[in-house]
Write an enzyme that holds these catalytic residues in place. Structure first.
Site, mmCIF file in Angstrom:
data_model
loop_
_atom_site.group_PDB
_atom_site.id
_atom_site.type_symbol
_atom_site.label_atom_id
_atom_site.label_comp_id
_atom_site.label_asym_id
_atom_site.label_seq_id
_atom_site.Cartn_x
_atom_site.Cartn_y
_atom_site.Cartn_z
ATOM 1 N N PHE A 154 0.856 -1.190 0.000
ATOM 2 C CA PHE A 154 0.000 0.000 0.000
ATOM 3 C C PHE A 154 0.884 1.229 0.000
ATOM 4 O O PHE A 154 1.658 1.464 0.929
ATOM 5 C CB PHE A 154 -0.957 0.056 1.206
ATOM 6 C CG PHE A 154 -1.836 1.277 1.148
ATOM 7 C CD1 PHE A 154 -3.006 1.268 0.404
ATOM 8 C CD2 PHE A 154 -1.467 2.459 1.777
ATOM 9 C CE1 PHE A 154 -3.797 2.408 0.306
ATOM 10 C CE2 PHE A 154 -2.255 3.607 1.681
ATOM 11 C CZ PHE A 154 -3.422 3.576 0.948
ATOM 12 N N ASP A 241 9.257 3.235 2.057
ATOM 13 C CA ASP A 241 8.021 3.963 2.355
ATOM 14 C C ASP A 241 7.749 3.804 3.847
ATOM 15 O O ASP A 241 7.193 2.803 4.289
ATOM 16 C CB ASP A 241 6.857 3.428 1.517
ATOM 17 C CG ASP A 241 5.557 4.182 1.807
ATOM 18 O OD1 ASP A 241 5.516 4.952 2.785
ATOM 19 O OD2 ASP A 241 4.589 4.000 1.046
ATOM 20 N N LYS A 282 2.287 11.268 7.212
ATOM 21 C CA LYS A 282 1.501 11.013 8.425
ATOM 22 C C LYS A 282 2.062 11.707 9.682
ATOM 23 O O LYS A 282 1.851 12.887 9.867
ATOM 24 C CB LYS A 282 1.315 9.509 8.621
ATOM 25 C CG LYS A 282 0.437 8.923 7.500
ATOM 26 C CD LYS A 282 -0.113 7.556 7.777
ATOM 27 C CE LYS A 282 -1.164 7.214 6.723
ATOM 28 N NZ LYS A 282 -0.818 6.131 5.832
HETATM 29 C C1 LIG Z 1 -0.991 6.189 4.321
HETATM 30 C C2 LIG Z 1 0.097 5.679 3.503
HETATM 31 C C3 LIG Z 1 0.434 6.275 2.269
HETATM 32 C C4 LIG Z 1 -0.375 7.368 1.651
HETATM 33 O O1 LIG Z 1 -0.453 8.522 2.439
HETATM 34 P P1 LIG Z 1 -1.605 9.585 2.132
HETATM 35 O O2 LIG Z 1 -1.248 10.739 3.008
HETATM 36 O O3 LIG Z 1 -2.906 8.946 2.515
HETATM 37 O O4 LIG Z 1 -1.551 9.902 0.689
HETATM 38 C C5 LIG Z 1 1.535 5.787 1.591
HETATM 39 N N1 LIG Z 1 2.255 4.759 2.072
HETATM 40 C C6 LIG Z 1 1.954 4.151 3.247
HETATM 41 C C7 LIG Z 1 2.805 3.027 3.725
HETATM 42 C C8 LIG Z 1 0.858 4.572 3.986
HETATM 43 O O5 LIG Z 1 0.531 3.961 5.123
#
Ligand SMILES: *Cc1c(COP(=O)(O)O)cnc(C)c1O
Length: 435
Positions: A154, A241, A282
């Site tokens: 994700f 990520d 985040k």
């Molecule tokens: C939440 C998330 C995203 C996307 O972040 P948004 O601010 O919702 O665009 C990307 N990668 C990971 C691992 C995430 O948990």
């Protein structure tokens, strides 16, 4: 009379919460399926609904609220900056961005930072940097660069990102899909080596140190270290990520825990990997403001020049002030150490429960990013019903992928509070045990 007023005063038959839910239902796109609870206030580890009922927040806005709701230091920075200067665009300099870039690069141990707003944008940014690096530094022939990703990843919701998702709900009917991605199994460094060995056009490997959305899948402890060595061998960039795993959530400053100013003393026992490109979002703002960032060293970031990439809001003075404050809280309140300690306690307590449980199969996770697996098939509504019952008992969590419930409270929780929450969770679960 405007319609929203007529709905608001229709209190005789509809509960206060239902009024707000109905408004969203009628006027909002149905792109989420929220748990039926309407929140109006947050403080630390708690949120309060429109009737004043208090809940422990065990989602933390998907780990954006690591520092707790409405942290006074972060909100203070927001308010102060909002009164002075909010947005200049990058057409002009502002007096906060450079200070933030200096602070954050020192904090995470990289030369340069590229500021964006959302996690998905930061992932897109990392992909663009990796591709440009592949053509200009690695020397891959034009428009042939490939990026290796993992199954069940994700990384966000943009057209490019969902192109390499394998979640049918996220993908279906959004084609044509962006090319240039190769999918391999997660937690399988042999598959990575095999792919890189046979493909000279690979620019980068994009990976989550723990797959959060997929259901908190923690890879084997040496997975990232092996991946990094393989990437180095084939001159491929490792893109971490850490939008969900980063910033103290998993008991270390970063789950990949490279050359960082990590507070956790246990850190040296775990494999240390420094990603070539680090993707954050985040909790970078403590959930106060949309702030994301991509960090890399000069040899990589220098491929980006004026006009190659940008964002009207990226690097705005409020975001800069908020992110500095949010990172200060992480350090000052030792959130990585707290997450590590409380996470061990949480899993120990849950394992105690599971040893006598028929309804819960497993607890897994790292730090305070954990999930339990319900002993039922993925399409069952047991996990959803457990979350409804948890809500009634004053604790908010959400199923991910049907039979998995993620537990990710704010990291500012005390041990007493955590034990109280374990009590709520185990008591609720026991209601679902077969007699
Ligand atoms: C939440 C998330 C995203 C996307 O972040 P948004 O601010 O919702 O665009 C990307 N990668 C990971 C691992 C995430 O948990």
């Amino acid at each position: 009379m405007p319609q929203y007023i007529s709905i608001m005063i229709d209190a005789s038959t509809v509960s206060k919460s239902d009024q707000f839910i109905n408004l969203e239902d009628q006027f909002g796109a149905h792109n989420y399926h929220p748990l039926p609870v309407v929140l109006e206030r947050g403080e630390g580890v708690f949120v309060f609904d429109v009737n004043g009922k208090r809940y422990y927040d065990f989602l933390s806005a998907y780990s954006a609220i690591n520092q707790g709701h409405c942290h006074p230091h972060i909100v203070g920075a927001l308010v102060e900056q909002a009164k002075k200067l909010t947005l200049t665009s990058r057409a002009f300099h502002n007096n906060r961005l450079g200070e933030y870039e200096q602070f954050a690069t020192a904090f995470f141990g990289y030369d340069k930072l590229l500021p964006m707003n959302t996690g998905a944008e930061a992932v897109e940014t990392a992909i663009k940097i990796a591709r440009k690096w592949a053509y200009e530094v690695k020397g891959i022939a034009g428009n042939n660069a490939q990026i290796v990703v993992c199954e069940n990843n994700f990384h966000g919701r943009t057209t490019t990102i969902i192109s390499f998702s394998n979640d049918p709900v996220a993908r279906k009917n959004f084609g044509p899909y962006t090319g240039g991605f190769i999918k391999i199994p997660y937690d399988n460094s042999e598959a990575l080596e095999e792919t890189l060995k046979n493909n000279p056009h690979v620019a980068a490997f994009l990976v989550e140190p723990i797959q959060g959305e997929a259901g908190v899948y923690v890879p084997s402890s040496d997975y990232l270290k092996k991946c990094k060595a393989i990437c180095d061998k084939y001159n491929v960039l490792l893109l971490a990520d850490e939008v969900q795993t980063g910033i103290a959530r998993t008991g270390r400053l970063l789950a990949s825990c490279g050359n960082c100013s990590c507070a956790d003393k246990n850190c040296s026992q775990t494999p240390e990997v420094k990603a070539d490109i680090l993707i954050l979002g985040k909790a970078l703002s403590g959930g106060v403001y949309p702030v994301s960032a991509v960090l890399a060293n000069d040899d990589i970031m220098s491929v980006i020049g004026p006009g190659n990439h940008g964002s009207t809001f990226g690097g705005n003075p409020i975001a800069a002030a908020v992110a500095i404050a949010a990172l200060e809280v992480v350090k000052e309140e030792k959130l990585a150490e707290k997450a590590h300690k409380l996470g061990e306690l949480f899993r120990a307590k849950m394992n105690e429960y599971i040893s006598n449980s028929l309804i819960v199969k497993q607890v897994r996770g790292k730090g305070l990013l954990n999930a339990i697996v319900i002993n039922d098939h993925e399409e069952s509504d047991t996990a959803w019903n457990i979350c409804l019952s948890l809500r009634d008992h004053g604790l908010l969590a959400k199923p991910t992928h049907g039979n998995i419930i993620r537990f990710a409270p704010p990291l500012v929780m005390t041990e007493t509070q955590l034990l109280e929450c374990v009590g709520i969770i185990t008591e609720t679960l026991s209601e679902f045990e077969p007699l």
